[in-house]
Scaffold this motif. Structure first.
Motif, short mmCIF file in Angstrom:
data_model
loop_
_atom_site.label_atom_id
_atom_site.label_comp_id
_atom_site.label_asym_id
_atom_site.label_seq_id
_atom_site.Cartn_x
_atom_site.Cartn_y
_atom_site.Cartn_z
N CYS A 190 0.84 -1.26 -0.01
CA CYS A 190 0.18 0.03 -0.26
C CYS A 190 0.92 1.16 -0.03
O CYS A 190 0.53 2.39 -0.77
N PHE B 197 -5.06 6.83 1.15
CA PHE B 197 -5.67 6.61 -0.08
C PHE B 197 -6.84 7.83 -0.30
O PHE B 197 -7.03 8.03 -1.35
N GLU C 138 -5.22 -0.70 -2.82
CA GLU C 138 -6.25 0.19 -1.95
C GLU C 138 -7.60 -0.59 -2.01
O GLU C 138 -8.20 -0.50 -0.66
#
Length: 237
Positions: free
Chosen positions: A54, A139, A115
């Motif tokens: 991530c 995000f 995500e």
């Protein structure tokens, strides 16, 4: 102890039953304990791998936004030139550069696989604790910046389509000066410039914020800074 040994000799069947029962219970306990430890270990490793992916994904998307901001800088450079100089005073090369800027788009190549994996995993959120909020916010901020840039592209696409429909192209105009003049007189271009400025500011703000947020998030993940130090750094305090 001697009495217990004598009792065992007198009741071998009972003794054998208890020994087997105890062995079975111990086996179950060890199996369950090993399984639980293995599951926790696997979940912890999966969480760490996903967080690393991530963070790497966000860093790649931020580099993409770096290029977008550079593209905006070119807009500002040429728009400033046009505000200071009449179109008739620009050279052919300058006019071509102006038209290239107002007719080109910068597209983002966005991979949202990590995500999506993060947002759908409640187990990961539980294992990460408060750090899951940091990943989630990262995000969200990127989505906001990317969404504003997508809107800029949409507005420009409408303008470009209008240019084709109005025959404002090389095929129908005698010179680049005529093309640029017609572009600047197009109502769609006026709308684009007005809304472009609003969306550009939003992208720039989130880009600057993420330039602080992401490096600090990685240091927080590596336990190099505390939560308080992280937020102080992110908020410029």
């Amino acid at each position: 102890m001697k009495k217990f040994i004598k009792w065992m000799r007198r009741h071998p069947n009972t003794c054998s039953f208890f020994i087997n029962f105890l062995a079975t219970v111990l086996g179950i306990v060890l199996t369950l304990g090993t399984t639980m430890w293995y599951d926790r270990h696997e979940k912890a490793e999966a969480s760490e791998t996903l967080v690393e992916n991530c963070l790497a994904n966000m860093e790649e998307r931020l580099v993409d936004l770096d290029h977008v901001v550079e593209f905006y800088d070119q807009h500002i450079k040429w728009f400033s030139l046009l505000e200071e100089n009449p179109l008739d005073s620009l050279t052919e090369d300058q006019l071509e550069e102006v038209y290239s800027i107002i007719s080109s788009q910068k597209h983002l190549i966005t991979n949202r696989a990590y995500e999506k994996a993060f947002s759908q995993s409640s187990t990961i959120h539980e294992s990460l604790g408060r750090f899951s909020e940091v990943i989630g916010q990262g995000f969200e901020f990127l989505q906001y910046a990317e969404g504003n840039h997508a809107e800029i592209n949409r507005l420009k696409q409408e303008f470009l389509q209008d240019q084709i429909l109005s025959k404002n192209t090389y095929e129908y105009k005698e010179s680049m000066l005529d093309i640029v003049k017609a572009s600047f007189n197009d109502p769609k271009f006026a709308l684009y410039r007005t809304q472009y400025a609003q969306h550009e500011q939003s992208v720039r703000y989130m880009h600057n914020y993420m330039k602080r947020f992401l490096p600090a998030a990685r240091r927080l993940w590596n336990k190099e800074i505390t939560d308080d130090e992280f937020w102080a750094e992110v908020n410029n305090k």
